[in-house]
Design a protein around this motif. Structure first.
Motif, PDB file in Angstrom:
ATOM      1  N   ASP A  63       0.867  -1.174   0.000  1.00  0.00           N
ATOM      2  CA  ASP A  63       0.000   0.000   0.000  1.00  0.00           C
ATOM      3  C   ASP A  63       0.909   1.231   0.000  1.00  0.00           C
ATOM      4  O   ASP A  63       1.685   1.420   0.945  1.00  0.00           O
TER       5      ASP A  63
ATOM      6  N   ARG B  27       4.303  11.105  -5.142  1.00  0.00           N
ATOM      7  CA  ARG B  27       3.134  10.956  -4.280  1.00  0.00           C
ATOM      8  C   ARG B  27       2.334   9.752  -4.740  1.00  0.00           C
ATOM      9  O   ARG B  27       2.338   9.421  -5.931  1.00  0.00           O
ATOM     10  N   PRO B  28       1.645   9.105  -3.799  1.00  0.00           N
ATOM     11  CA  PRO B  28       0.742   8.028  -4.208  1.00  0.00           C
ATOM     12  C   PRO B  28      -0.385   8.587  -5.069  1.00  0.00           C
ATOM     13  O   PRO B  28      -0.954   9.641  -4.755  1.00  0.00           O
ATOM     14  N   ASP B  29      -0.703   7.899  -6.153  1.00  0.00           N
ATOM     15  CA  ASP B  29      -1.801   8.289  -7.017  1.00  0.00           C
ATOM     16  C   ASP B  29      -3.082   7.653  -6.490  1.00  0.00           C
ATOM     17  O   ASP B  29      -3.198   6.419  -6.461  1.00  0.00           O
ATOM     18  N   PRO B  30      -4.074   8.456  -6.060  1.00  0.00           N
ATOM     19  CA  PRO B  30      -5.284   7.879  -5.483  1.00  0.00           C
ATOM     20  C   PRO B  30      -6.115   7.076  -6.483  1.00  0.00           C
ATOM     21  O   PRO B  30      -6.911   6.233  -6.094  1.00  0.00           O
ATOM     22  N   VAL B  31      -5.919   7.312  -7.767  1.00  0.00           N
ATOM     23  CA  VAL B  31      -6.688   6.601  -8.790  1.00  0.00           C
ATOM     24  C   VAL B  31      -6.090   5.227  -9.052  1.00  0.00           C
ATOM     25  O   VAL B  31      -6.787   4.202  -9.039  1.00  0.00           O
ATOM     26  N   THR B  32      -4.780   5.179  -9.282  1.00  0.00           N
ATOM     27  CA  THR B  32      -4.119   3.911  -9.628  1.00  0.00           C
ATOM     28  C   THR B  32      -3.582   3.163  -8.418  1.00  0.00           C
ATOM     29  O   THR B  32      -3.298   1.967  -8.501  1.00  0.00           O
ATOM     30  N   GLY B  33      -3.410   3.869  -7.292  1.00  0.00           N
ATOM     31  CA  GLY B  33      -2.820   3.227  -6.129  1.00  0.00           C
ATOM     32  C   GLY B  33      -1.325   3.003  -6.272  1.00  0.00           C
ATOM     33  O   GLY B  33      -0.742   2.229  -5.523  1.00  0.00           O
ATOM     34  N   LYS B  34      -0.703   3.693  -7.215  1.00  0.00           N
ATOM     35  CA  LYS B  34       0.731   3.552  -7.444  1.00  0.00           C
ATOM     36  C   LYS B  34       1.448   4.845  -7.064  1.00  0.00           C
ATOM     37  O   LYS B  34       0.836   5.905  -6.972  1.00  0.00           O
TER      38      LYS B  34
ATOM     39  N   MET C 290       0.432   4.213   0.688  1.00  0.00           N
ATOM     40  CA  MET C 290       0.174   5.161   1.778  1.00  0.00           C
ATOM     41  C   MET C 290       0.911   4.752   3.050  1.00  0.00           C
ATOM     42  O   MET C 290       1.416   5.602   3.785  1.00  0.00           O
ATOM     43  N   THR C 291       0.966   3.451   3.314  1.00  0.00           N
ATOM     44  CA  THR C 291       1.499   2.964   4.588  1.00  0.00           C
ATOM     45  C   THR C 291       2.667   2.004   4.436  1.00  0.00           C
ATOM     46  O   THR C 291       3.325   1.685   5.410  1.00  0.00           O
TER      47      THR C 291
ATOM     48  N   ALA D 196      -1.262  11.388   3.297  1.00  0.00           N
ATOM     49  CA  ALA D 196      -0.536  10.843   2.153  1.00  0.00           C
ATOM     50  C   ALA D 196       0.932  11.246   2.250  1.00  0.00           C
ATOM     51  O   ALA D 196       1.238  12.423   2.475  1.00  0.00           O
TER      52      ALA D 196
END
Length: 424
Positions: A302, A379-386, A304-305, A355
């Motif tokens: 993940d 930064r993490p992309d909230p759409v792709t999760g990458k 984010m974490t 984030a």
């Protein structure tokens, strides 16, 4: 609150015995327990930052080696420009100043249900959260004829230490006029500019001591970054000394013949005086054995974490993870480790998580007094999760010699500050 600190932590046989042996252990047992496995850049950073965060956390770092030798800057050692001791870092400050408990023992297994880490001695460390920084392992079977025994003749030197010493001795004993051959693996691998920096710095050494020698790079790729900066420097500093052959010309490396120090591609055999074979890579063995890697051989997390998407309560940082746009570099591992530490602390405290803002910054040498730099924000992309790059700076072709000399000087200070941030 008083923090329980000791330089070494050995002979763990259970919480009750530990408390009897040291009354302060009873207090430590009441704190959330985070075990960090792997004392490289990622592991040491996450341990140090977790120990400094509130609320108090009992942090144990498991690392069998007494000292860690950085892979970054090890090419300077190969060129005779740094000592190996100058690249070696211990854990005393982490223990005595940061309060991290250091276990100099190998982790041999993980039980994610019981939440324990098994050590080589048979002891078990319980955890509430586990962080793995296992680095990479080598797919030796990907190249026919290349195995553990072959690494003692055709070293990879992609883990700094004895392999680095072996490769340097081979370069020093090589006759002037010989060929130094570097095999570059397919992506992804640790430190993308590393093989090309290695060619540059060995060329710097050859220029001074073996000027008739040549360097041949057999690449598994058809391009690399920043290719224009490297090739411009090779033409300027080492005209005619370095030859780079992309996969489209050779068909990439298929096998090696250790007896003749030859590398065999799809269409040709190349004989070398010294052969540096860097094999394809995947996540460290412990991550593979624990089921934390997917079919790619790398560990999904993940962003984010940095918690594993395959096993709850286990986080991973550094070269072993699938990091999106983040390269497998020491600074990336350091940045991920800090984000992971903050995420774990927030989770244990039940507070809000934000984030992470992730970074990579590194210096690459083209000669002893010529270096370039790159800096990237992610930064993490909230759409792709990458993890995605949001902006970047990379040195360009045509920079002045004075700017490059200044960058080389800055690199030395960067190394000192960076390793101090990691190991204390």
């Amino acid at each position: 609150m008083t923090r329980w600190t000791r330089r070494k932590f050995v002979g763990l046989t259970g919480a009750t015995l530990l408390a009897a042996a040291d009354p302060k252990a009873a207090l430590a047992q009441a704190l959330p327990r985070v075990v960090v496995v792997g004392g490289g850049i990622g592991g040491a950073t996450v341990a140090r930052y977790l120990a400094a965060l509130a609320p108090p956390i009992h942090v144990t770092l498991v690392e069998p080696k007494e000292r860690y030798v950085t892979c970054f800057f090890s090419n300077l050692f190969l060129a005779g420009l740094r000592t190996l001791d100058s690249l070696s870092h211990g854990y005393r400050s982490l223990a005595e100043k940061s309060g991290v408990m250091i276990v100099h023992e190998a982790a041999t297994g993980i039980d994610p249900v019981a939440r324990t880490v098994e050590l080589k001695s048979g002891s078990r460390l319980p955890y509430d959260r586990l962080v793995l920084a296992p680095g990479v392992s080598f797919r030796l079977d990907a190249i026919e004829g290349y195995d553990e025994a072959a690494t003692e003749v055709m070293p990879h030197a992609w883990n700094a230490g004895p392999q680095s010493v072996l490769l340097r001795r081979q370069l020093e004993s090589m006759e002037d006029g010989g060929v130094f051959l570097i095999v570059v693996p397919p992506d992804p691998f640790r430190c993308p500019p590393g093989p090309y920096e290695r060619a540059s710095l060995v060329a710097d050494y050859f220029k001074r001591h073996k000027p008739r020698s040549k360097i041949l790079i057999l690449d598994a790729k058809d391009a690399f970054k920043p290719q224009d900066v490297f090739q411009e420097a090779w033409s300027r500093h080492y005209p005619g000394m370095i030859e780079w052959l992309p996969a489209q010309f050779t068909g990439a490396t298929k096998a090696v013949d250790v007896g003749t120090r030859s590398v065999i591609t799809e269409g040709e055999t190349f004989k070398a005086a010294v052969a540096n074979v860097i094999p394809p890579q995947r996540a460290g063995a412990l991550a593979i054995e624990t089921g934390l890697a997917d079919k790619s051989g790398w560990c999904p997390v993940d962003p984010m974490t940095f918690e594993s998407t395959l096993q709850r309560n286990i986080h991973l940082v550094g070269d072993a993870i699938i990091g999106g746009d983040m390269p497998k570099s020491a600074f990336s591992a350091n940045s991920q480790a800090k984000a992971c530490a903050f995420a774990i602390a927030a989770e244990l405290a039940g507070s809000r998580q934000f984030a992470p803002h992730l970074f990579n910054s590194c210096y690459t040498f083209l000669a002893r007094d010529d270096a370039f730099t790159n800096a990237l924000n992610f930064r993490p992309d909230p759409v792709t999760g990458k993890i995605k790059v949001v902006d970047s700076f990379v040195s360009k072709v045509g920079e002045s010699a004075e700017l490059r000399r200044k960058t080389a000087r800055h690199a030395i200070g960067w190394y000192a500050a960076f390793t101090r941030d990691t190991f204390g």
